[in-house]
Design an enzyme around this catalytic site. Structure first.
Site, PDB file in Angstrom:
ATOM      1  N   GLY A  82       1.468   8.210   4.995  1.00 42.71           N
ATOM      2  CA  GLY A  82       1.010   8.982   6.239  1.00 42.71           C
ATOM      3  C   GLY A  82      -0.261   9.803   5.558  1.00 42.71           C
TER       4      GLY A  82
ATOM      5  N   CYS B 143       2.733   1.577   4.042  1.00 39.23           N
ATOM      6  CA  CYS B 143       1.625   2.566   4.447  1.00 39.23           C
ATOM      7  C   CYS B 143       1.944   4.046   4.131  1.00 39.23           C
ATOM      8  CB  CYS B 143       1.363   2.437   6.008  1.00 39.23           C
ATOM      9  SG  CYS B 143       2.962   2.675   7.133  1.00 39.23           S
TER      10      CYS B 143
ATOM     11  N   CYS C 215       5.833   8.434   2.479  1.00 41.27           N
ATOM     12  CA  CYS C 215       6.573   7.241   2.691  1.00 41.27           C
ATOM     13  C   CYS C 215       6.457   6.300   1.517  1.00 41.27           C
ATOM     14  CB  CYS C 215       6.166   6.384   3.761  1.00 41.27           C
ATOM     15  SG  CYS C 215       6.052   7.034   5.311  1.00 41.27           S
TER      16      CYS C 215
ATOM     17  N   HIS D 210      14.363   3.873   7.915  1.00 39.59           N
ATOM     18  CA  HIS D 210      13.364   4.155   6.934  1.00 39.59           C
ATOM     19  C   HIS D 210      13.314   5.738   6.564  1.00 39.59           C
ATOM     20  CE1 HIS D 210       9.519   5.074   5.111  1.00 39.59           C
ATOM     21  NE2 HIS D 210       8.794   5.229   6.320  1.00 39.59           N
TER      22      HIS D 210
END
Length: 463
Positions: free
Chosen positions: A428, A426, A139, A394
């Site tokens: 993954g 954040c 991300c 997103h």
């Protein structure tokens, strides 16, 4: 100023005996930092002012709902090309001067997406001599791309580069590891890397006491702010219209369209509406489709170069890249990443958290977003002032570039009351990333300046 300082340094060296002149330490010589310390107690402008890595342009496409939105029938290369072209046309840059293009992207197979990005560069008028590559830190990939380019410019590998992001979640779905190594059963954290992101959201809510009500309220605020920003035209400075097509699924008929507005924003979202939604990942959970980020398509691109070169070209400086940090956290609660990454990036920039005027924190899930804001004690009015991923969407690899464009344009609008900003998200498998930016037109005041009645300086440049 710099010419004057250099001339005075040379003159001082001539006045010293030959034996002493050769022994002058660099730290003893005059430098710009001697006269241009920052107005923040914790922050000082470095001597290499002209070598600052700056952003001169940052654009994005609209962000659209995957499979149902405006880009559902748009190929990845056609989605990416317009933002690259906009960077070149709006800055009047000679594209052959670009040293490299780095594209953050997550879901598509690496070699396929790299080829699509290369094709998009040609569509945008970038010559064959300019290289391109992709980067994947999940991300944070778009922000990582910007950081990679900034570091390369700082290291002297090239003077101009593009950090970008691209994701087509209509085409490329989030998948799981196809064949799991049985060794993970012996390593709890390795096993937790395989947890669905929604379960990590539930873990954050449970471990840190984030309620369903708090999450739903965060969702409402995200939509409210994004709707207000859209209505007031704030996003027009950053969104590049994309001329594409929509295909009717029943008839197959193509309709030409121009997409220039984010299509996931729900202005009328209410607590009553959100309360009707069932937990999406856990029977007794609190994470729903209404308080998590949307699955989306989008692209963004950021043009970086040395400050001295931007000034030489007469380009307006939108922002200054100050620092970047990527950190690791427990994979079971990967959403807490920004709470660790932001302090690391802020310290790296020589700042305190209170020095930051604006934050763009990716709203992967309301649970982790609420936790990070509470943990860092961030003022509500400083964070995601124009909404976040819950409302906007997103597109994984593009989010970092989108956030940079949104942050810097908002900082520009706010002017002198907004000097430093942070982008964070954040990641993954248990990580977080953050970067610190300074508003581009912010110039340090000379804190040691004094009025001179009569100028008797040797250098005419200082008069």
């Amino acid at each position: 100023m710099e010419r004057a300082l250099n001339r005075q340094k040379i003159l001082l060296q001539h006045l010293l005996p030959p034996s002493s002149a050769s022994q002058i330490n660099e730290s003893d010589a005059l430098s710009a930092s001697t006269c241009a310390a920052g107005d923040s107690a914790a922050y000082h402008r470095k001597a290499a002012f002209g070598d600052d890595v700056v952003i001169v342009a940052a654009y994005r496409t609209a962000i659209c709902k995957a499979k149902r939105g405006g880009f559902k029938d748009t190929l990845a290369d056609d989605l990416f090309a317009p933002v690259l072209k906009a960077l070149i046309e709006k800055t009047k840059l000679n594209p052959s001067e670009i040293g490299d293009i780095v594209v953050g992207t997550v879901l598509a197979p690496g070699s396929i997406r790299a080829t699509e990005c290369r094709m998009a560069a040609f569509y945008a008028g970038i010559p064959e001599t300019v290289p391109i590559r992709t980067v994947n830190r999940q991300c944070s990939s778009g922000l990582q791309a910007v950081a990679d380019v900034a570091v390369a410019i700082k290291a002297g590998l090239y003077d101009i580069g593009i950090g970008a992001g691209l994701e087509c979640m209509t085409q490329d779905a989030i998948g799981r590891v196809p064949k799991v190594n049985p060794r993970v059963d012996s390593f709890a954290q390795a096993r937790d890397c395989l947890l669905p992101m929604g379960i990590t959201s539930e873990n954050v809510a449970q471990r840190y006491g984030v309620t369903r009500q708090e999450q739903d309220l965060a969702s409402i605020e995200s939509h409210r702010r994004a709707a207000a920003a859209t209505a007031s035209g704030k996003f027009k400075d950053e969104i590049i219209p994309v001329h594409t097509k929509i295909v009717d699924p029943k008839t197959g008929k193509e309709k030409p369209v121009t997409i220039s507005v984010d299509d996931g924003i729900r202005p009328n979202t209410s607590m009553a509406d959100l309360a009707k939604l069932k937990p999406a990942f856990k029977k007794d959970g609190a994470t729903t489709a209404g308080n998590a980020s949307q699955v989306s398509d989008g692209a963004g691109a950021v043009l970086l170069m040395k400050r001295s070169l931007a000034m030489q070209k007469g380009l307006p400086i939108l922002g200054v890249f100050r620092s970047f940090a990527a950190v690791g956290v427990d994979p079971a609660v990967m959403g807490i990443g920004p709470a660790v990454a932001i302090p690391a990036a802020v310290r790296s920039a020589g700042l305190e958290l209170d020095d930051i005027d604006l934050f763009e924190i990716n709203e992967a899930f309301a649970s982790q977003y609420v936790y990070c804001c509470k943990k860092l004690e961030l003022a509500h009015e400083k964070v995601n002032v124009n909404g976040g991923a819950i409302a906007l969407g997103h597109p994984l690899g593009a989010t970092g570039a989108r956030c940079v464009a949104s942050l810097l344009n908002e900082m520009k609008r706010r002017g002198k009351d907004c000097r430093f900003g942070v982008v964070s998200m954040c990641i993954g498998s248990g990580m977080g990333a953050a970067a610190v930016f300074e508003r581009g037109d912010c110039v340090d005041e000379l804190c040691n300046a004094r009025m001179v009645e009569k100028n008797t300086l040797l250098s005419k440049d200082a008069q």
